[in-house]
Write a protein that holds these residues in place. Structure first.
Motif, PDB file in Angstrom:
ATOM      1  N   GLU A 193      35.125  48.932  58.055  1.00  0.00           N
ATOM      2  CA  GLU A 193      35.371  50.046  59.016  1.00  0.00           C
ATOM      3  C   GLU A 193      36.757  49.983  59.178  1.00  0.00           C
ATOM      4  N   ALA A 194      37.289  51.102  59.013  1.00  0.00           N
ATOM      5  CA  ALA A 194      38.827  51.312  59.285  1.00  0.00           C
ATOM      6  C   ALA A 194      39.060  52.812  59.498  1.00  0.00           C
ATOM      7  N   ARG A 195      40.115  53.117  60.469  1.00  0.00           N
ATOM      8  CA  ARG A 195      40.425  54.323  60.739  1.00  0.00           C
ATOM      9  C   ARG A 195      39.047  55.480  60.849  1.00  0.00           C
ATOM     10  N   GLY A 196      38.316  54.769  61.566  1.00  0.00           N
ATOM     11  CA  GLY A 196      37.261  55.882  61.647  1.00  0.00           C
ATOM     12  C   GLY A 196      36.114  55.943  60.657  1.00  0.00           C
ATOM     13  N   ALA A 197      36.466  55.575  59.501  1.00  0.00           N
ATOM     14  CA  ALA A 197      35.488  55.482  58.241  1.00  0.00           C
ATOM     15  C   ALA A 197      34.813  54.156  58.124  1.00  0.00           C
ATOM     16  N   THR A 198      33.483  54.525  57.319  1.00  0.00           N
ATOM     17  CA  THR A 198      32.517  53.139  57.320  1.00  0.00           C
ATOM     18  C   THR A 198      32.427  53.047  55.762  1.00  0.00           C
ATOM     19  N   VAL A 199      32.651  51.922  55.134  1.00  0.00           N
ATOM     20  CA  VAL A 199      32.269  51.900  53.732  1.00  0.00           C
ATOM     21  C   VAL A 199      31.265  50.621  53.421  1.00  0.00           C
ATOM     22  N   LEU A 200      30.293  50.804  52.695  1.00  0.00           N
ATOM     23  CA  LEU A 200      29.420  49.896  52.286  1.00  0.00           C
ATOM     24  C   LEU A 200      29.768  49.132  51.052  1.00  0.00           C
ATOM     25  N   MET A 201      30.130  47.780  51.161  1.00  0.00           N
ATOM     26  CA  MET A 201      30.655  46.827  49.824  1.00  0.00           C
ATOM     27  C   MET A 201      29.524  45.853  49.397  1.00  0.00           C
ATOM     28  N   ARG A 202      29.351  46.111  48.054  1.00  0.00           N
ATOM     29  CA  ARG A 202      28.632  44.824  47.377  1.00  0.00           C
ATOM     30  C   ARG A 202      29.095  44.310  46.329  1.00  0.00           C
ATOM     31  N   ALA A 203      29.375  43.197  46.266  1.00  0.00           N
ATOM     32  CA  ALA A 203      30.088  42.230  45.281  1.00  0.00           C
ATOM     33  C   ALA A 203      29.187  41.599  44.585  1.00  0.00           C
ATOM     34  N   LEU A 204      29.155  41.676  42.977  1.00  0.00           N
ATOM     35  CA  LEU A 204      28.303  40.978  42.144  1.00  0.00           C
ATOM     36  C   LEU A 204      29.185  40.267  41.228  1.00  0.00           C
ATOM     37  N   PRO A 205      28.802  38.839  40.774  1.00  0.00           N
ATOM     38  CA  PRO A 205      29.531  38.250  40.237  1.00  0.00           C
ATOM     39  C   PRO A 205      29.181  38.527  38.591  1.00  0.00           C
ATOM     40  N   LEU A 206      30.310  38.644  37.692  1.00  0.00           N
ATOM     41  CA  LEU A 206      30.264  38.834  36.326  1.00  0.00           C
ATOM     42  C   LEU A 206      30.328  37.228  35.577  1.00  0.00           C
ATOM     43  N   MET A 207      29.229  36.768  35.090  1.00  0.00           N
ATOM     44  CA  MET A 207      29.326  35.390  34.409  1.00  0.00           C
ATOM     45  C   MET A 207      28.521  35.378  33.387  1.00  0.00           C
ATOM     46  N   PRO A 208      28.705  36.123  32.112  1.00  0.00           N
ATOM     47  CA  PRO A 208      27.891  36.201  31.056  1.00  0.00           C
ATOM     48  C   PRO A 208      28.060  34.743  30.178  1.00  0.00           C
ATOM     49  N   ALA A 209      27.021  34.151  29.748  1.00  0.00           N
ATOM     50  CA  ALA A 209      26.902  32.689  29.213  1.00  0.00           C
ATOM     51  C   ALA A 209      27.429  31.761  30.075  1.00  0.00           C
ATOM     52  N   GLY A 210      27.246  32.146  31.445  1.00  0.00           N
ATOM     53  CA  GLY A 210      27.728  31.163  32.560  1.00  0.00           C
ATOM     54  C   GLY A 210      29.160  30.820  32.770  1.00  0.00           C
ATOM     55  N   VAL A 211      29.881  31.933  32.166  1.00  0.00           N
ATOM     56  CA  VAL A 211      31.556  31.753  32.428  1.00  0.00           C
ATOM     57  C   VAL A 211      31.882  33.134  33.335  1.00  0.00           C
ATOM     58  N   PRO A 212      32.383  32.419  34.651  1.00  0.00           N
ATOM     59  CA  PRO A 212      33.045  33.511  35.375  1.00  0.00           C
ATOM     60  C   PRO A 212      34.390  34.203  34.866  1.00  0.00           C
ATOM     61  N   ILE A 213      33.864  35.818  34.729  1.00  0.00           N
ATOM     62  CA  ILE A 213      35.197  36.425  34.087  1.00  0.00           C
ATOM     63  C   ILE A 213      35.473  37.408  34.959  1.00  0.00           C
ATOM     64  N   GLY A 214      34.877  37.524  36.313  1.00  0.00           N
ATOM     65  CA  GLY A 214      35.340  38.578  37.386  1.00  0.00           C
ATOM     66  C   GLY A 214      34.352  38.865  37.989  1.00  0.00           C
ATOM     67  N   ALA A 215      34.249  40.082  38.641  1.00  0.00           N
ATOM     68  CA  ALA A 215      33.238  40.631  39.608  1.00  0.00           C
ATOM     69  C   ALA A 215      32.915  42.040  39.522  1.00  0.00           C
ATOM     70  N   LEU A 216      31.920  42.544  39.806  1.00  0.00           N
ATOM     71  CA  LEU A 216      31.517  43.895  39.887  1.00  0.00           C
ATOM     72  C   LEU A 216      31.587  44.176  41.505  1.00  0.00           C
ATOM     73  N   VAL A 217      32.380  45.247  42.028  1.00  0.00           N
ATOM     74  CA  VAL A 217      32.098  45.668  43.525  1.00  0.00           C
ATOM     75  C   VAL A 217      31.680  47.284  43.443  1.00  0.00           C
ATOM     76  N   LEU A 218      30.596  47.275  44.199  1.00  0.00           N
ATOM     77  CA  LEU A 218      30.028  48.571  44.298  1.00  0.00           C
ATOM     78  C   LEU A 218      30.448  48.826  45.892  1.00  0.00           C
ATOM     79  N   VAL A 219      31.050  50.093  46.105  1.00  0.00           N
ATOM     80  CA  VAL A 219      31.308  50.763  47.339  1.00  0.00           C
ATOM     81  C   VAL A 219      30.823  52.131  47.584  1.00  0.00           C
ATOM     82  N   ARG A 220      30.353  52.315  48.789  1.00  0.00           N
ATOM     83  CA  ARG A 220      29.710  53.701  49.151  1.00  0.00           C
ATOM     84  C   ARG A 220      30.258  54.306  50.468  1.00  0.00           C
ATOM     85  N   ASP A 221      30.870  55.327  50.464  1.00  0.00           N
ATOM     86  CA  ASP A 221      31.295  55.894  51.816  1.00  0.00           C
ATOM     87  C   ASP A 221      30.144  56.300  52.519  1.00  0.00           C
TER      88      ASP A 221
END
Length: 510
Positions: free
Chosen positions: A250-278
């Motif tokens: 929540e910021a400036r009267g807006a609300t955003v839903l966030m979901r963070a998913l790890p990206l780790m093909p073959a067990g190696v963390p290479i980053g993350a996928l973040v999904l957001v929705r207003d």
């Protein structure tokens, strides 16, 4: 249509934990389908037959489907499932082969093995089938989608996708089309979809996301510093390979839903996928509904208080009336007003999740029944019980129904066991020497409520007719049952002795 669990249990010998993993994958694989621009079909091998059974299917929201017909429940064998057999035997992702034609539509087949985390056995196979008739031009969005889809596909093969579901989370929202941000291993944004960029602009970010540290930006934008730190920690947690719960920012009267998913093909963390929705407008409407719900409950509370005041005034008046018949009439009015107040009291304490007001009716019936026994002017005890459940009823049915039941119960308790003529000192004994008893029976059948109020007392007098009865209580019962409730009611002699009132009330909306 059989469920995934039904199909798997009927045609395979998979363990319960394997079936649960397939359930979680089917609940979360819309992400993979949308990123792949492809249909996903879950296939399980049928033991000793060389065939595969489709137990689940999801279509992409980002591209045309490869199948117009539902594939769940279809059994396939022979060359059609050769690639599925290879994946099951070799335990690897299969991407070879030429396009397959379905009529005039070309499709590309791929297959992904499904494992549980830490296991080597392939328990099922995901077919990833892409409609090639409207192939998309590879642009930045498409390339990022497909790259991320391949990473998640490898995680399915590794057993690390889907992540464990957190308590209270029933859906996988937000979705890909709502807004997607891809992070590298250091947490820097390598790609942000237009919708994701717009969502962060609603939170107050003027700059572009690409190249920035998403954790730092998210924490800085939140109105509450503690909430900002929590959001930052969740992004860092995903980068370490964990899957944190969803978070509302929540910021400036807006609300955003966030979901963070790890990206780790073959067990190696290479980053993350973040999904957001207003979800600003969604939360605004939720707050409006909560305000309206609180207002409605307050109104019911005040109506209940007013009805109780009326009942108290009538009770005071009854104590000052010297004529027994007038006093009895006032006391009956008190009970009728009190029964209506019970419905409003229940509505005032219930937080309805739907637009229609509804009440748990069983508790109301039990209280009305207890009150009927307490005020019964008799020298003997009448047992009163309920058989069956009324469940949840809309207020428009609950209010007249509680009045009808109040009258029927009061009538049964007061009159069913009256002393017989010439036996003023003794009540009428039920047949078979049983104790005096009144039973309220209820069941639902074909959108109707069937209610019976039965006693084992003296029975109806000779020549009794409900329609011609001049007693006020029975007139109220007849009027409410046939008018307000749009149902039917019949008073008749009960088999085995006594009386029963049988009422049928339609539950369909008016």
């Amino acid at each position: 249509m059989s469920t995934l669990r039904d199909l798997v249990e009927e045609h395979t010998s998979l363990a319960p934990e394997d079936i649960e993993h397939l359930h979680r994958l089917a609940g979360d694989w819309q992400i993979v389908s949308d990123l792949s621009f492809a249909d996903l079909l879950m296939w399980v091998p049928i033991a000793d037959r060389g065939e595969f059974l489709c137990v689940a299917q999801v279509r992409p929201t980002t591209a045309p489907t490869a199948y117009q017909d539902d594939q769940v429940g279809r059994v396939a064998g022979g060359p059609e499932v050769a690639h599925l057999a290879i994946v099951r035997a070799q335990g690897r992702i299969w991407r070879e082969g030429d396009p397959v034609w379905y009529g005039d539509m070309p499709a590309r087949h791929e297959a992904i093995p499904i494992r549980r985390r830490g296991e080597t056995q392939v328990i099922a196979v995901v077919g990833r089938d892409t409609n090639l008739s409207t192939a998309r031009t590879p642009a930045q969005l498409e390339l990022n989608y497909l790259t991320t889809a391949d990473d998640l596909a490898q995680m399915i093969a590794d057993g690390t996708f889907p992540p464990p579901r957190h308590p209270g989370e029933t859906t996988s929202a937000p979705r890909i089309g709502d807004g997607l941000v891809r992070l590298d291993a250091s947490g820097k944004v390598t790609y942000a979809s237009p919708n994701a960029q717009s969502a962060y602009r609603r939170l107050g970010l003027a700059a572009h996301l690409v190249g920035e540290s998403l954790a730092e930006i998210t924490g800085r934008l939140c109105d509450d510093p503690l909430e900002g730190k929590d959001a930052t920690d969740r992004v860092h947690s995903a980068l370490r390979g964990d899957a944190p719960a969803r978070k509302e920012l929540e910021a400036r009267g807006a609300t955003v839903l966030m979901r963070a998913l790890p990206l780790m093909p073959a067990g190696v963390p290479i980053g993350a996928l973040v999904l957001v929705r207003d979800i600003t407008e969604v939360r605004r409407r939720d707050r409006q509904l909560m305000t309206k719900d609180a207002t409605i409950r307050e109104i019911h509370h005040r109506v209940k208080n007013n009805l109780q005041t009326v009942a108290a005034l009538l009770r005071l008046q009854a104590r000052r009336v010297g004529v027994p018949a007038a006093r009895h009439a006032l006391e009956e009015s008190v009970r009728r007003v009190a029964s209506i107040a019970l419905v409003h009291e229940t509505l005032s304490m219930s937080a309805s999740d739907t637009a229609d007001e509804a009440v748990e009716f069983d508790g109301i019936v039990d209280r009305v029944a207890a009150a009927a026994v307490e005020v019964a002017a008799s020298d003997f005890t009448v047992a009163l019980r309920r058989d069956g459940d009324f469940g949840v009823l809309p207020a428009e049915i609950a209010t007249p129904l509680v009045m009808v039941l109040n009258e029927l119960l009061q009538n049964a308790v007061e009159h069913a066991f009256e002393p017989r003529l010439g036996q003023a000192a003794e009540p009428a004994a039920p047949d078979g020497g049983q104790e005096p008893e009144v039973v309220v029976s209820v069941h639902r059948f074909r959108k109707q409520l069937h209610v019976t109020v039965a006693d084992n007392g003296r029975g109806l007098p000779d020549g009794f007719d409900l329609d011609s009865s001049e007693r006020l209580g029975l007139q109220i019962v007849r009027t409410l049952a046939t008018g307000e409730l749009r149902g039917t009611i019949e008073l008749r002699t009960r088999a085995g002795g006594g009386t029963e009132a049988v009422m049928v009330v339609p539950l369909a909306k008016r």
